[in-house]
Structure formats: C-alpha cells, structure tokens
Write a protein that holds these residues in place. Sequence first.
Motif, PDB file in Angstrom:
ATOM      1  N   SER A  91       0.840  -1.110   0.006  1.00 14.71           N
ATOM      2  CA  SER A  91      -0.146  -0.158  -0.083  1.00 14.71           C
ATOM      3  C   SER A  91       1.105   1.302  -0.125  1.00 14.71           C
ATOM      4  O   SER A  91       1.790   1.240   0.849  1.00 14.71           O
ATOM      5  CB  SER A  91      -1.039   0.015   1.183  1.00 14.71           C
ATOM      6  OG  SER A  91      -1.817  -1.347   1.223  1.00 14.71           O
ATOM      7  N   LYS A  98       1.342   2.426  -6.941  1.00 16.62           N
ATOM      8  CA  LYS A  98       0.499   1.761  -8.034  1.00 16.62           C
ATOM      9  C   LYS A  98      -0.269   2.485  -8.899  1.00 16.62           C
ATOM     10  O   LYS A  98      -0.096   2.602 -10.208  1.00 16.62           O
ATOM     11  CB  LYS A  98      -0.007   0.541  -7.489  1.00 16.62           C
ATOM     12  CG  LYS A  98       0.531  -0.281  -6.635  1.00 16.62           C
ATOM     13  CD  LYS A  98      -0.118  -1.650  -6.153  1.00 16.62           C
ATOM     14  CE  LYS A  98      -1.588  -1.515  -5.758  1.00 16.62           C
ATOM     15  NZ  LYS A  98      -1.390  -0.740  -4.550  1.00 16.62           N
ATOM     16  N   GLU A 143      -4.046   3.226   1.620  1.00 23.55           N
ATOM     17  CA  GLU A 143      -4.738   2.405   0.682  1.00 23.55           C
ATOM     18  C   GLU A 143      -6.088   2.755   0.017  1.00 23.55           C
ATOM     19  O   GLU A 143      -7.070   2.979   0.876  1.00 23.55           O
ATOM     20  CB  GLU A 143      -4.987   0.793   1.201  1.00 23.55           C
ATOM     21  CG  GLU A 143      -5.392  -0.054   0.481  1.00 23.55           C
ATOM     22  CD  GLU A 143      -4.763  -0.348  -0.830  1.00 23.55           C
ATOM     23  OE1 GLU A 143      -5.354  -0.618  -2.037  1.00 23.55           O
ATOM     24  OE2 GLU A 143      -3.192  -0.595  -0.659  1.00 23.55           O
ATOM     25  N   GLY A 188      -3.702  -3.492  -2.290  1.00 23.79           N
ATOM     26  CA  GLY A 188      -2.106  -3.457  -1.514  1.00 23.79           C
ATOM     27  C   GLY A 188      -1.764  -4.854  -0.918  1.00 23.79           C
ATOM     28  O   GLY A 188      -2.749  -5.478  -0.260  1.00 23.79           O
ATOM     29  N   THR A 211      -2.370  -5.735   3.507  1.00 20.95           N
ATOM     30  CA  THR A 211      -2.987  -4.761   4.186  1.00 20.95           C
ATOM     31  C   THR A 211      -3.874  -5.815   5.004  1.00 20.95           C
ATOM     32  O   THR A 211      -3.962  -7.096   4.829  1.00 20.95           O
ATOM     33  CB  THR A 211      -4.057  -4.078   3.258  1.00 20.95           C
ATOM     34  OG1 THR A 211      -4.896  -5.130   2.429  1.00 20.95           O
ATOM     35  CG2 THR A 211      -3.337  -3.054   2.425  1.00 20.95           C
TER      36      THR A 211
END
Length: 379
Positions: A37, A41, A65, A88, A91
């Motif tokens: 996270s 991305k 996240e 993520g 998480t």
Amino acid sequence: MKSLLGKKKFQDALANVDKELKLLKNTTLDIAFTGVSGAGKSSLVNAFRNISDHEKGAAKTGVKETTQNPERYPHPQFPELTLWDLPGIGTRAFKPKEYLEKVNFSRYDFFIIVASERFTENDTLLASEIRKMKKRFYFVRTKVDQAMDAERRKPGFSETQTLEEIREYCLRNLREEGAVDPRVFLISSWHLNMYDFSLLQRTLAEDLNDLKRPLLIMAMPAFSREHLQEKKAAMEALIWKKALLSCGVGAIPIPGVSLIFDIALLVDTMKDFCKAFGLDEDSLRNLAERVGKPIEVLKSAIKKTPMANKINPELVRSLMTTSAVVASAMALEELSGFIPVFGSIVGGVNSFATTFYMLQGFLQDAMEDAENVLAKVAE
C-alpha cells in the motif's frame, strides 16, 4: 501483388490478412499492478495510460490504501489494453495467501510488482506464485525522482552512482527475501522520459507474443525518437495488411463499393496513427501538463497532420483528390467497375495502391510531427 496474382493465391492471402486483422482488432492485453500500500501503483497505472493523477477517470491515489478491489482502467485511446490496479499486499483485508485468489490472478497477462522503497517478503511470495502460474512479472521501484531529489542535496552527489545504489539496495532486498535472479526497473511516474521507463517498455514488448506486442507499442507514450521508430515500424506492418484488404474489396466489380470501403478504412487507420503518436487533444494536454508547457506551444510543432478528432470522411476524400497519383488511381478504379474480369484486377490493384500510398504518406507526416513535438518539449 504481382507474385500473388501469378500464383493464383490472392484469395488465400486475402483470407489470411482478414483473419489477422480481426485477431489484432479483438486482441486484448491485461496488465496487473500490485505491491504494498502507498507504493505508487495507482500513479503508475495513470502513467501507463498517459493521463495525470487528477484527470477524470484516473486511478485514485493517496498515502492510504485507496484500492479495496481490483480496479479496471481501460487505456483511453486503445481500450483493448486494460490496466488493473490491485489492492495493496499485506493490508488487513488482503493477506498474501488469500490475495491471489481474491484478485483473480488468472485473468492477467503479466504483473508489475511495485515498491517505493524496499521490496518485502510479500513481494517475493507473490512473484513465486506468479512464476508457478507460468506468467511473467516485473519488479518496479517507483518514486525514484523523490529519492534523487533527497540525495542531490548532499555534497559529492552523482546521479549515476545514486541510481546504482538504489538498484543494488532493491536487488539485495529481493535476494534476502528469496527472489531468484531478480531484475528491478527504476521509475518515476511523473518523469517517464527519465530512468528505466524506456527499458521497461521495451522489455514488456519483447516478452509479448506477435498479437499483443503491437497493441502495447501503439498504446504506450513515446519520449524518444527510438520509441517513435518502434511505433512507426508497427504501423508500417499494419499498412500492408490494410492495403491488401482494400485490394480485395477493390476487385469487387460494383462501382462505388471500393471507394466507400477505402474511405472508412483510411479514417479509422489515420485516427489510430494520430493516437499512437500522441497527436490528439487529450494526449497533448496531458503531455503539456507533465512537461509544464502550454498546450498551444506543443500544437505549434504540428505542421502536417490533422488532429485525430478532425479526421473524417470529408477530410480523407479531400486528401485523396488533392493527390494527383491517388486521384488518377481512383478514377481508373471507378471505371474498372464497368469492365468484367480485367476490371476486377485493375480495381484491386488500384485500390491497393491508393490505400498504401495514402497511409504511407500520412504515417511519414505523423512521424515528423511527433518528432517536432518531442523537440518542442526539450526546448
């Protein structure tokens, strides 16, 4: 063309080309982005789509996240390419052992495992599972520009040495966590023309099959003349197929049919060429924002090619009639529709020549304009 007619294999060749074009049109490519996270991305997904983090339809970004389920983001210009922003790793909601099943890993062509500082055990566990599935994965270290800015304040700063230190640090992390022969790409989602983004693009393309490779090459943003040449080569291969398909329709001895088909084919193909080179409003606007220049400055570099949204049947017909070569071929092709057998051959050959000539000329102009835009960016 002469060889095909002489061997009476024209119909077979036409059928093969038609099949290839349909396969290319229906080919899809799904790329998954995963990692811890907050690793960046979503920003990387947006960079691959050549849009900013703040644009409508962009993948959501944030220090927390923001992705709870796999989020699908089609490429805005080439929707056959889909980028997937996965939740993520590690998480509370997604433990590594449960993760693969919940995100439906089997749907993706390959995976980009993202980290902004160091790679973890979860990254190597994912890589191991992906390898078992006989699919490819790539480790990407993001936010390299931020790391470079922090190091640049130190005395004796060397960009080359710092990049090598970052790369070695990532590789050491991966080896310690059990990764076998890892390779890491250093990326800045904001500065795609720097660091390893070009190498990543080239590596991804080389690893894809012949159907999926052109889609990736056409869709990815270009930041060097080398990238533009790769796009041009992919489009030149397409021109031969389109021209041969046009030839098949041109051989139909019905006046007017071939011209209608050719104009529609030229409109669609020219639009795709413009989008691939970034010669459309959305691409230029995003590029202008990324490099900090007014969009009008970038547009001023475009001298020969109409913007993608300006390409329509009327424009194409105008381009055809202003070319003496094409105009003569069109007239002969239309007359050939009234002459059986021989007329079919003449119509097919002229239709091939018209389509090939028009697309080759347009491609060359688009290539020059794309190079001019890159030069304007570098000023």
